[in-house]
Write an enzyme that holds these catalytic residues in place. Structure first.
Site, short mmCIF file in Angstrom:
data_model
loop_
_atom_site.label_atom_id
_atom_site.label_comp_id
_atom_site.label_asym_id
_atom_site.label_seq_id
_atom_site.Cartn_x
_atom_site.Cartn_y
_atom_site.Cartn_z
N ALA A 17 0.83 -1.21 0.00
CA ALA A 17 0.00 0.00 0.00
C ALA A 17 0.86 1.26 0.00
O ALA A 17 2.00 1.25 0.48
CB ALA A 17 -0.91 0.00 1.22
N GLY A 18 0.31 2.33 -0.54
CA GLY A 18 0.99 3.63 -0.52
C GLY A 18 1.55 4.03 -1.86
O GLY A 18 1.74 5.21 -2.13
N PHE A 19 1.81 3.05 -2.74
CA PHE A 19 2.30 3.40 -4.08
C PHE A 19 1.12 3.82 -4.95
O PHE A 19 1.14 4.87 -5.57
CB PHE A 19 3.03 2.20 -4.70
CG PHE A 19 3.37 2.45 -6.15
CD1 PHE A 19 4.41 3.30 -6.49
CD2 PHE A 19 2.64 1.85 -7.17
CE1 PHE A 19 4.71 3.56 -7.82
CE2 PHE A 19 2.94 2.11 -8.50
CZ PHE A 19 3.98 2.96 -8.83
N ASP A 20 0.07 2.98 -4.96
CA ASP A 20 -1.09 3.28 -5.80
C ASP A 20 -2.26 3.70 -4.92
O ASP A 20 -3.28 3.04 -4.87
CB ASP A 20 -1.44 2.04 -6.65
CG ASP A 20 -2.43 2.38 -7.76
OD1 ASP A 20 -2.61 3.58 -8.06
OD2 ASP A 20 -3.02 1.45 -8.32
N THR B 269 -3.59 3.82 1.08
CA THR B 269 -4.75 3.91 1.97
C THR B 269 -5.76 4.95 1.47
O THR B 269 -5.37 6.07 1.12
CB THR B 269 -4.29 4.28 3.39
OG1 THR B 269 -3.47 3.25 3.92
CG2 THR B 269 -5.46 4.49 4.33
N ASN C 95 8.86 8.55 5.08
CA ASN C 95 7.73 9.33 4.58
C ASN C 95 6.82 9.73 5.72
O ASN C 95 6.68 9.02 6.72
CB ASN C 95 6.96 8.54 3.51
CG ASN C 95 5.81 7.71 4.08
OD1 ASN C 95 4.72 8.23 4.33
ND2 ASN C 95 6.09 6.43 4.32
N SER D 271 -0.27 3.39 10.43
CA SER D 271 0.49 4.50 9.86
C SER D 271 0.93 5.42 10.99
O SER D 271 0.11 5.81 11.83
CB SER D 271 -0.36 5.29 8.87
OG SER D 271 0.30 6.51 8.61
N ASN E 130 1.69 8.44 10.60
CA ASN E 130 1.56 9.82 10.13
C ASN E 130 0.18 10.43 10.32
O ASN E 130 -0.08 11.53 9.84
CB ASN E 130 1.99 9.90 8.67
CG ASN E 130 3.42 9.41 8.50
OD1 ASN E 130 4.29 9.79 9.27
ND2 ASN E 130 3.64 8.54 7.53
N THR E 131 -0.72 9.72 10.98
CA THR E 131 -2.01 10.29 11.37
C THR E 131 -2.05 10.20 12.89
O THR E 131 -2.09 9.09 13.44
CB THR E 131 -3.18 9.50 10.73
OG1 THR E 131 -3.10 9.63 9.31
CG2 THR E 131 -4.53 10.02 11.21
N LYS F 24 -3.41 -4.47 9.21
CA LYS F 24 -2.00 -4.13 8.96
C LYS F 24 -1.41 -3.48 10.20
O LYS F 24 -1.88 -2.44 10.65
CB LYS F 24 -1.87 -3.20 7.75
CG LYS F 24 -0.41 -2.90 7.42
CD LYS F 24 -0.26 -2.31 6.04
CE LYS F 24 1.19 -1.99 5.74
NZ LYS F 24 1.36 -1.38 4.42
N ASN G 195 3.89 -2.31 8.70
CA ASN G 195 3.98 -0.95 8.16
C ASN G 195 5.39 -0.40 8.41
O ASN G 195 6.27 -1.13 8.86
CB ASN G 195 2.91 -0.08 8.84
CG ASN G 195 2.35 0.98 7.91
OD1 ASN G 195 3.13 1.66 7.22
ND2 ASN G 195 1.05 1.13 7.86
N THR G 196 5.59 0.89 8.19
CA THR G 196 6.89 1.53 8.42
C THR G 196 7.16 1.68 9.92
O THR G 196 6.24 1.59 10.73
CB THR G 196 6.90 2.94 7.78
OG1 THR G 196 5.80 3.68 8.33
CG2 THR G 196 6.76 2.86 6.28
N GLY H 288 12.23 0.14 3.91
CA GLY H 288 13.41 -0.29 3.15
C GLY H 288 14.33 -1.17 3.97
O GLY H 288 13.92 -1.74 4.99
N TYR I 129 7.73 -2.19 -1.49
CA TYR I 129 7.57 -0.86 -2.06
C TYR I 129 8.96 -0.21 -2.24
O TYR I 129 9.41 0.04 -3.36
CB TYR I 129 6.66 -0.02 -1.17
CG TYR I 129 6.36 1.39 -1.65
CD1 TYR I 129 7.09 1.99 -2.67
CD2 TYR I 129 5.31 2.12 -1.10
CE1 TYR I 129 6.79 3.28 -3.11
CE2 TYR I 129 5.02 3.41 -1.54
CZ TYR I 129 5.76 3.98 -2.54
OH TYR I 129 5.48 5.25 -2.95
#
Ligand code: FMN
Length: 346
Positions: free
Chosen positions: A59-62, A83, A108, A169, A171-172, A205, A234-235, A256, A306
């Site tokens: 997830a996150g690319f598209d 997402t 990110n 995530s 980031n929220t 996830k 996730n990250t 990564g 990803y």
């Protein structure tokens, strides 16, 4: 030719490169050569679906379901879009994506920038073949997060092959709190109720930044709710001391290579807890067939990636599948499914 495109894209700022890639894939994807049919030893049958190979686009690319056809055409066994949130939202201020080149990593803090469930639903409704999952989330300023997940599930689940519930995530603000026992119980209970008899496969996830107790709770709540699987992971918000890049202290989620070991450990820990009762998807730092194989041996039936694609381009997809077949042959496994979880003692 593809190598040249990857090299040129890497000269652009990371988010611009991302948008250019998605735009090219959306407009010209049908002109890409189609990847050869997969070796039958790579086929995986889980979640009631026939995956031609275990590799998927994470997830996150598209995010807006524009590029999944191109990714499937290039040999991905499945693509997870999203997402997606109920309402469109711009995400965090830019810059919000960094390449940590020396570390083969990305940080990110996009913050669920997406066009919202109505637009994404229109695009998914036009899809024909190939396995596409949808990853759902809540709007940043939502007064009722569970209502957001219910709404995106109701709208998008009928248009996708499976649904991933993103509670991980970084980031929220506050989102990861939904991984706690009571909140998770309420969230999954609500989603199982909305899906009713449709039995659309549901997967949770999770983050890599969870201790043993948190993993115990999650395993128990997930098994109790009766959903089908967990996507691990996730990250991370951790910053390993090994990072070399000058962007290492940017805030957000790290993905990564540095995520490979920690996310694979969490995967194995989860496999210990759930055994073969749930489908596990392994994600985090996969950049070779040997990495994908390690995730499979640690309990993953499917593997997503990803960040490595940012560095290597889509030629990596075929390479990973070839190397994975070599790993299976070397160790005497007749198929991917035979190798799932062999490194984990119950
Ligand atoms: C730029 C970027 C955006 C991402 N956006 C999402 C997202 O919207 N939803 C999600 O569940 N995961 C998202 N992820 C996390 C990936 O799906 C994946 O779990 C993580 O990057 C680890 O895999 P990797 O090391 O192969 O990249 C994002 C990752 C990156 C690098």
């Amino acid at each position: 030719m593809m190598d040249l495109i990857v090299a040129l894209l890497r000269l652009l700022p990371p988010e611009t490169a991302h948008h250019v890639t998605v735009e090219l894939a959306a407009r010209f994807g049908i002109f890409l050569p189609r990847a050869p049919a997969d070796d039958p030893r790579l086929a995986v049958k889980v979640l009631g679906l026939d995956f031609p190979n275990p590799l998927g686009m994470a997830a996150g690319f598209d995010k807006n379901a524009r590029a999944f056809r191109a990714m499937l055409r290039q040999g991905m066994g499945h693509v997870e879009c999203g997402t997606v949130t109920p309402r469109p939202q711009p995400g965090n201020p830019r810059p919000r994506m960094y390449r940590l080149k020396e570390d083969r990593a990305v940080i990110n803090r996009m913050g669920f920038d997406n066009e919202g469930m109505v637009w994404v639903g229109d695009r998914l409704a036009r899809r024909r073949k190939g396995i596409v999952g949808i990853n759902i989330g809540a709007n940043r300023n939502s007064p009722d997060r569970i209502a957001d997940y219910r709404a995106t599930f109701a709208k998008l689940a009928p248009l996708a092959d499976y649904v991933a519930v993103n509670v991980s995530s970084p980031n929220t603000p506050g989102l990861r709190g939904l991984q706690q026992r009571d909140e998770l119980h309420a969230l999954l209970g609500a989603l199982v109720e909305v899906r009713g008899d449709s039995r659309k496969p549901l997967l949770l996830k999770i983050a890599p930044d969870l201790d043993g107790h948190a993993l115990d709770d999650i395993a128990e709540v997930v098994l109790d709710a009766g959903i089908e699987g967990i996507i691990v992971t996730n990250t991370t918000i951790a910053r390993p001391a090994s990072l070399q890049s000058r962007y290492a202290s940017e805030s957000g989620g790290l993905s990564g290579r540095p995520l490979f070991e920690p996310s694979t450990q969490v995967l194995a820990e989860m496999r210990k807890r759930v055994g073969t009762k749930l489908v596990l998807i392994g994600v985090g730092g996969v950049s070779s067939g040997a990495d994908a194989y390690r995730k499979i041996r640690a309990g993953a039936s499917l593997v997503q990636l990803y960040t490595a694609l940012v560095y290597e381009g889509s030629g990596l997809i075929g390479r990973i599948k070839r190397e994975l077949l070599e790993c299976l042959a070397r160790d005497g496994f007749a198929s991917v499914s035979d190798a799932v979880g062999v490194d984990v003692k119950p």
